[in-house]
Enzyme design. Structure first.
Site, PDB file in Angstrom:
ATOM      1  N   ARG A  22       4.413   2.224   0.303  1.00 23.13           N
ATOM      2  CA  ARG A  22       3.816   1.010  -0.280  1.00 23.13           C
ATOM      3  C   ARG A  22       2.819   1.331  -1.389  1.00 23.13           C
ATOM      4  O   ARG A  22       2.850   0.703  -2.448  1.00 23.13           O
ATOM      5  CB  ARG A  22       3.131   0.165   0.800  1.00 23.13           C
ATOM      6  CG  ARG A  22       4.101  -0.538   1.716  1.00 23.13           C
ATOM      7  CD  ARG A  22       3.379  -1.322   2.785  1.00 23.13           C
ATOM      8  NE  ARG A  22       2.516  -0.419   3.541  1.00 23.13           N
ATOM      9  CZ  ARG A  22       1.481  -0.792   4.260  1.00 23.13           C
ATOM     10  NH1 ARG A  22       1.142  -2.059   4.340  1.00 23.13           N
ATOM     11  NH2 ARG A  22       0.766   0.085   4.932  1.00 23.13           N
ATOM     12  N   ASN A  40       5.246  -3.754   4.715  1.00 25.78           N
ATOM     13  CA  ASN A  40       6.066  -3.177   5.782  1.00 25.78           C
ATOM     14  C   ASN A  40       6.557  -4.302   6.682  1.00 25.78           C
ATOM     15  O   ASN A  40       5.882  -5.312   6.848  1.00 25.78           O
ATOM     16  CB  ASN A  40       5.248  -2.199   6.637  1.00 25.78           C
ATOM     17  CG  ASN A  40       5.055  -0.860   5.965  1.00 25.78           C
ATOM     18  OD1 ASN A  40       5.758  -0.500   5.039  1.00 25.78           O
ATOM     19  ND2 ASN A  40       4.079  -0.111   6.448  1.00 25.78           N
TER      20      ASN A  40
END
Length: 94
Positions: A22, A40
């Site tokens: 990320r 996520n």
């Protein structure tokens, strides 16, 4: 006046959580000048929305297929996205 703007929804499968995916995607987005978000998911995937100039979005998707060094990307599903975004953010997991 026609715009060259594209919005895409990505679902990334593989070893993509716990490897800095990320944050790496956040920095890739900043570098490419695209907006959107990444988060996520409980199923182990990473989900993202990206918006920007078509060429930059395509470069972002190409990056998503590789990810950071520690990631193993098995699949990136790309579909049409929706919404308006002014920056790229890292969202809470769902």
């Amino acid at each position: 006046m026609a715009t060259n703007k594209s919005t895409k929804h990505l679902l990334i499968k593989g070893e993509v959580q716990g490897v800095g995916y990320r944050m790496s995607m956040y920095y890739a987005a900043k570098r490419l000048g695209v907006a959107g978000w990444v988060r996520n998911r409980r199923d182990g995937t990473v989900e993202a929305m990206v918006q920007g100039e078509t060429e930059a979005v395509e470069s972002f998707i190409a990056w998503a297929h590789k990810g950071p060094d520690l990631a193993r990307v098995d699949e990136v599903s790309v579909t049409e996205g929706a919404g308006e975004y002014s920056e790229f953010t890292v969202r809470n997991s769902i």
